[in-house]
Design an enzyme around this catalytic site. Sequence first.
Site: not given
Length: 715
Positions: A412-417, A433, A525
């Site tokens: 997961g991260g800033r975008f979601g899981q 995703k 990135d």
Amino acid sequence: MGTSLYRSTLLSTGGFSVSDYIRKFTKNKPDVNNIQPNVGFCHQSTQTSQQVKEVISAELELQQPEVTLPNDPSSQHSPEAHTGASEPLKPVSAGESSKALQKAKEISVKSSEPTHVQTFAPAVHLEQIDVHNVPKQETNSLVAAPADAKCVIETMTKVEKDIALQQERALERADDSHVANKVFLKSIIPGQQLEKIEDPQQQAEVSLFVDEDSLEKSVPGQHLDKKMEVLQKQAKDLPVVDEDSLNLSAPGQRQLEEKVDVPEKAEKKIDEAHKKMEEVPRKDELCIEKPVIRHAGIKTQHEETMGMETTVPKHDESKCPTETYVEKTENKNADVTLESDKIMICAVSPQNTSLDEDEKSKAAPLRKVESTLLIIDDSPPLPAPFDHRIVSAKQVPINSYYAVNPVEVLGGGRFGQVHKCAELSSGLTLAAKIIKVRGMKERDEVKNEIGVMNQLNHVNLIQLYDAFESRTNLTLIMEYVEGGELFERIIDESYQLTELDAIVFTRQICEGVQYLHQQYILHLDLKPENILCVNSTGNQIKIIDFGLARKYRPREKLKVNFGTPEFLAPEVVNYDFVSFPTDMWSVGVITYMLLSGLSPFMGDNDAETMNNILHAKWEFDTEAFENVSEEAKDFISSLLVSAKCSRLSASGCMKHSWLNNLEDKAKMYKVRLKSQMMLQRYLVAHRQWKKHFYAVAAANRLKRFQQSRSISTPN
């Protein structure tokens, strides 16, 4: 009666004269003129082929009888010459047969083929020792006819003493017997002198062969019948003498061949027939053990050695020699299948055993090396389990196509899981995703990611499988990778990350970035968190997260103000135009971290970190880079350059010496490459398969050869 009947040949053992037996057994018998002599052929060495018969018939038709007058001095040989020639014989009366020698006919013997032998007895098959049942390899032997019981006992005693030695030398004599005794029997005419071998051993071993056609031409039928009846009775009482002990010595053979007198035309025809026989491939060249063809009344060498009994089997006189030959030919044809099966076993089984031993001996040190040396997995990653496809977001519920496990979270991260899921129709395991979108800008960014991934088809780049759109979420169905992030391996102190591992990782990253740049796509990135390992043990990686990726257009100036601070390039910090070198800076930072476990520009805070990036304040940590090669340092130094135009491109990185010659580096660091080991195993298996293939192919060729010979053999 001595004048009306042709004098018989002298059997040169103890001065025995056949004429005494002739007078004894034919004294009161009337002459029969109409009876033809019953002369047969005895299978002494091996079966007689049709070509051998043609050679014999050619010799007999073209030979000319050689007549030597009794008183002609030219027919007499000096008794002093020790050359195997016979001495002149004097005629004897009925009462003086054991004291005086009679004048006998001069006999020159020439065998038409090493595999064909004749004898006086038409109804007797002598017992033989079948050492090698191979055509054109048995030696010609002359069977002796002992004069009396004493001579027979002496001969058999000698045979029994020499039988052990003969077994050991049987194979050697069989190989040396290619030079055959090519002799033929001339017509028996009164007054001719008998050839006598002066060798003491050969005097007890010489036998005479009478050809049926030559006897019919030169001898009156009535006298020949009487003589043959006596000889047939005598042959029935003869014991079997070992074949090898009766072979003529080489000097005796040459002396007999010197007596041969054949017309030139006959010699030409015989030579032509012999050439035809030699064109047939010899079986002894095949190096294959052949099953012994057994006939009634014939013992093998092993059986004769064990039993030590020599008996002459009774022969049915109703059977003619032709019937005997046909019977043996049928037996030979019947054994072709057994012979072919034995060929397959001999051609494959022993060789397979030797091959297995060789492979085991080669595999033993390989296993030892594998157990002692560190193995570096440099094998390339496998492609996605599905073909590349162009994906567009579907506005349907995802649950109708996929079963998403909300409990099992992969990342997961800033975008979601990211959750693990499976396709309902195929059961294929995938990764879902799930990205939360709050407005059109965020929705457009996700659709941009879908558009970028539709252009990517590389083993080091994650592949998109499907996409779904809802009011609050956008779900991307992607290839499932279970190895975890590369960042986790870098920070794991228990994981041994060598320079060769770093080379393998860096090369794959450069390959993926090179493909992106060829498609005019900037990742923007790149960091260890966005590089996933395919499995938990291997070194195969895939680049993920193309949410910030952009399509690069050289005429358009692209500026970005996002990214992870410690991996940002100086142009991103300065909010300058970005291009392909921007990704290569990030590759340099990742390589530095792989080799040392440290971040080159890390500060106490983000501001200090970006300040270090702007001024290019970095250095190789002394302790961390103590055992790192200069090539690795040069590779990093070529990427962490402030000027964009001075940095190595992805193609330039692939050509750098540090990323190449991995085999030499493995030898230098005394480690093993997994790809090299797999290649060696493949080559060993391929060589073994190739040897087995050649063995089977050879066995099949031999089988076809045997079948063709069995078909061409006359019945």
